[in-house]
Each structure stands twice: as structure tokens, then as C-alpha cells.
Design an enzyme around this catalytic site. Sequence first.
Site, short mmCIF file in Angstrom:
data_model
loop_
_atom_site.label_atom_id
_atom_site.label_comp_id
_atom_site.label_asym_id
_atom_site.label_seq_id
_atom_site.Cartn_x
_atom_site.Cartn_y
_atom_site.Cartn_z
N SER A 67 -6.39 -2.42 1.11
CA SER A 67 -6.57 -2.08 -0.30
C SER A 67 -6.91 -3.30 -1.15
O SER A 67 -6.64 -3.32 -2.35
CB SER A 67 -5.32 -1.39 -0.86
OG SER A 67 -5.15 -0.12 -0.27
N ASP B 116 -16.91 -1.53 6.45
CA ASP B 116 -17.46 -2.03 5.19
C ASP B 116 -18.43 -3.18 5.48
O ASP B 116 -18.07 -4.15 6.18
CB ASP B 116 -16.33 -2.53 4.29
CG ASP B 116 -15.30 -1.44 4.00
OD1 ASP B 116 -15.63 -0.25 4.14
OD2 ASP B 116 -14.17 -1.80 3.61
N GLU C 56 -15.22 -5.70 7.00
CA GLU C 56 -14.00 -5.33 7.71
C GLU C 56 -14.09 -3.90 8.20
O GLU C 56 -15.03 -3.16 7.86
CB GLU C 56 -12.77 -5.50 6.82
CG GLU C 56 -12.76 -4.57 5.60
CD GLU C 56 -11.54 -4.79 4.73
OE1 GLU C 56 -11.03 -5.92 4.70
OE2 GLU C 56 -11.10 -3.83 4.08
N SER D 52 -11.53 9.70 -2.04
CA SER D 52 -11.72 8.44 -1.33
C SER D 52 -13.13 8.36 -0.74
O SER D 52 -13.83 9.36 -0.60
CB SER D 52 -10.68 8.28 -0.22
OG SER D 52 -9.36 8.31 -0.74
N GLU E 204 0.80 -1.22 0.00
CA GLU E 204 0.00 0.00 0.00
C GLU E 204 0.84 1.28 0.00
O GLU E 204 0.32 2.36 0.26
CB GLU E 204 -0.95 0.00 1.20
CG GLU E 204 -1.99 -1.11 1.14
CD GLU E 204 -2.99 -1.02 2.28
OE1 GLU E 204 -3.96 -0.27 2.17
OE2 GLU E 204 -2.77 -1.72 3.28
N ASN F 26 -11.55 -0.34 8.67
CA ASN F 26 -10.28 0.32 8.31
C ASN F 26 -10.09 1.50 9.26
O ASN F 26 -10.85 2.46 9.22
CB ASN F 26 -10.32 0.83 6.87
CG ASN F 26 -10.43 -0.30 5.86
OD1 ASN F 26 -9.45 -0.78 5.33
ND2 ASN F 26 -11.67 -0.73 5.60
#
Length: 330
Positions: free
Chosen positions: A158, A268, A280, A291, A15, A282
Amino acid sequence: MSRHVVVIGGGSTAEHEVSLGTAAAVEHALSASGFTVTSVTIGRDGRWSQDAAPLGATPSDSLAAALPLIEGADVVFPAIHGVGGEDGTLAALCALLHKPVVGSGLRAGAIGMDKWATKAAAQALGIRTAPGRLITAEAVEDVDFERPVVVKPASAGSSYGVGLAEDAAQFRAALAEARRYDDRILVEDVVVGREIDVAVLREADGRRWAPPPLEIHAQGLFDTATKYDGSARFVVPADLTETDCGALTRAALALFDALGCAGVARLDFFLTQNGPVLNEINTMPGMTAESQVPRMFAAAGVGYEDLVTRLVAAATVPAAPGTVFSPDRG
């Protein structure tokens, strides 16, 4: 006198380039808002640099040279996604230096980075997750294909190393790809549902809130290529019923609080016929103006520069788990 923020980007994971994009956007926003900004980059080789000049010949030497820069800042903004940054590593460094840092501390970062641990935390809260199993790299050859599954590294971001396997050959290839990024691999049943993101922000006064959720429209698996090639379409606000929006927001806030997150996080979900299923969390999501997280806050009337400024205002010295708090510290 303006506040001095050290922004740390890069990192030694896949990433790296994504992180550089986040760092550059954050730096620009902070400078435009009147902050004094120092940019520090961690290279793929682990060496720290400033203005493209390595601060030392080795990772340890360069880190030692970078410490005075961090100590001289009012706030540190770690813009590194994945292992070595988002997993709480930089928050732990700031905790040792008693330096305020943007975002979550060590515990929240470490648990959030580990998808298997996140599933356990979510399930304890009554939040549904996809049925799955954890496989170590040593046991990969002993695992047989049984049904279509999604294969992913247990700790990576990612969507690197994430693959859909619909037959035995694809399963072997997906395991090998995931193994490139982690020695622990998560194999999950395929979940059919709408892909919905929810962002949560903890303000400087401790208030947590979520802007309108975002829906991802993509052909097939929302993998690394789809995430960055422009083919995915983001819709915000997502077209949701009041019931579904409430269920998603409540689940996001509950997990954010349970992990002890700070700053901003993106959660998510898959929205199925039976309600939300967590994919998940983040704890340092992508933070360019394009974004998902900034798009959601923009829909709530919070522009990009305002969002980044709020994150800096909410920065605190992260406490290590087990810290004894004196009465005057809360």
C-alpha cells in the site's frame, strides 16, 4: 449444500484497515453468490477474533481456537495484505492443515513480498527493473545522498514508507520513514514513465490470462495518500499500442509463472520509451470492487462477484517447496 469459506482479514501491519475493506467486500460477494461465509479477523495485537470477539487472551491462544474454524471450512480466503498474510504466512498455515487456500502459496508470496528478491527474479527473466541498492537498518547512517531516488521498505504494501528524495534532507527523512516498516530498505533510481498495472488470473483449469491493463494518473509519486484519497485517476483499458500491451502482458505472465503464483496477482510497471520496467508484484492485491484488479477484470466482462467466485473455485492445497509429489497428485 453451499461451500463454506473462511475469510481472514485484518493483520498486525499498517495495512490492517485496507485488509478489512478487502475482507468485507469479499465476504459480501461470496454471501451474495450463495456461499456460507465465516469471517475471522486478526487484530493489530495479533489476536484472532470472530464477530469482534477475541478467540483467546493471547495471539497463540486465539490461533489455537481459530484452527477448528479453518479445519471446518472447504476453502480459506486470506484477505490480508502485506506481512503476515500476503507474504505466504497464511498459505503456509493452510498447507500444514491440508486446507485449500485462495491465492499464491508460501514461495510465491514470500518472494513477491520481498521487492529485492522480486527484482532479482525479474532480471533473471530479462524483465527490466529500476537500478537500485539494498540497505540494512544498521547501515542507514553510512549512506550518502547522490541523486534523486525513491526510497521504500523492502517488504511492505500500500506504498507505506515510500518516499521520493530529491535532496539530502529528504533522503534522510525518507530513510527514517521506510525504516519504520522494515529493517531492509530499497533505494531505487527514479524511473520516468507511465504507470501501468497488469492483472493475471489463474483459473481452476490452470489457464492464466490477463484482462486489459490499467493506467494510473496521479500528480507526483503514487504514494499511500494518493492511493486512498481519491485524487488518483484510473483509466482502463489503458491507451496502449498493441506492441506495448503485448510486452507488458508477456512480462506479467512470465513473472507470475516464474514465481509460481496462483489465484490473482497485480503487477505494476512503468512504461518507458524503452519498454516496460517492473516496479513490483502484489500476490494479494486490494480486492474491493473499486480496487485496480476488479476494475481490470470488469473491463474484460468479469464482474466482481464472478471474479471472487473464480478465485474460490481455483483454490488448492498449497504445497511447501521441496514437497515430493506422488503420481496421482501431479
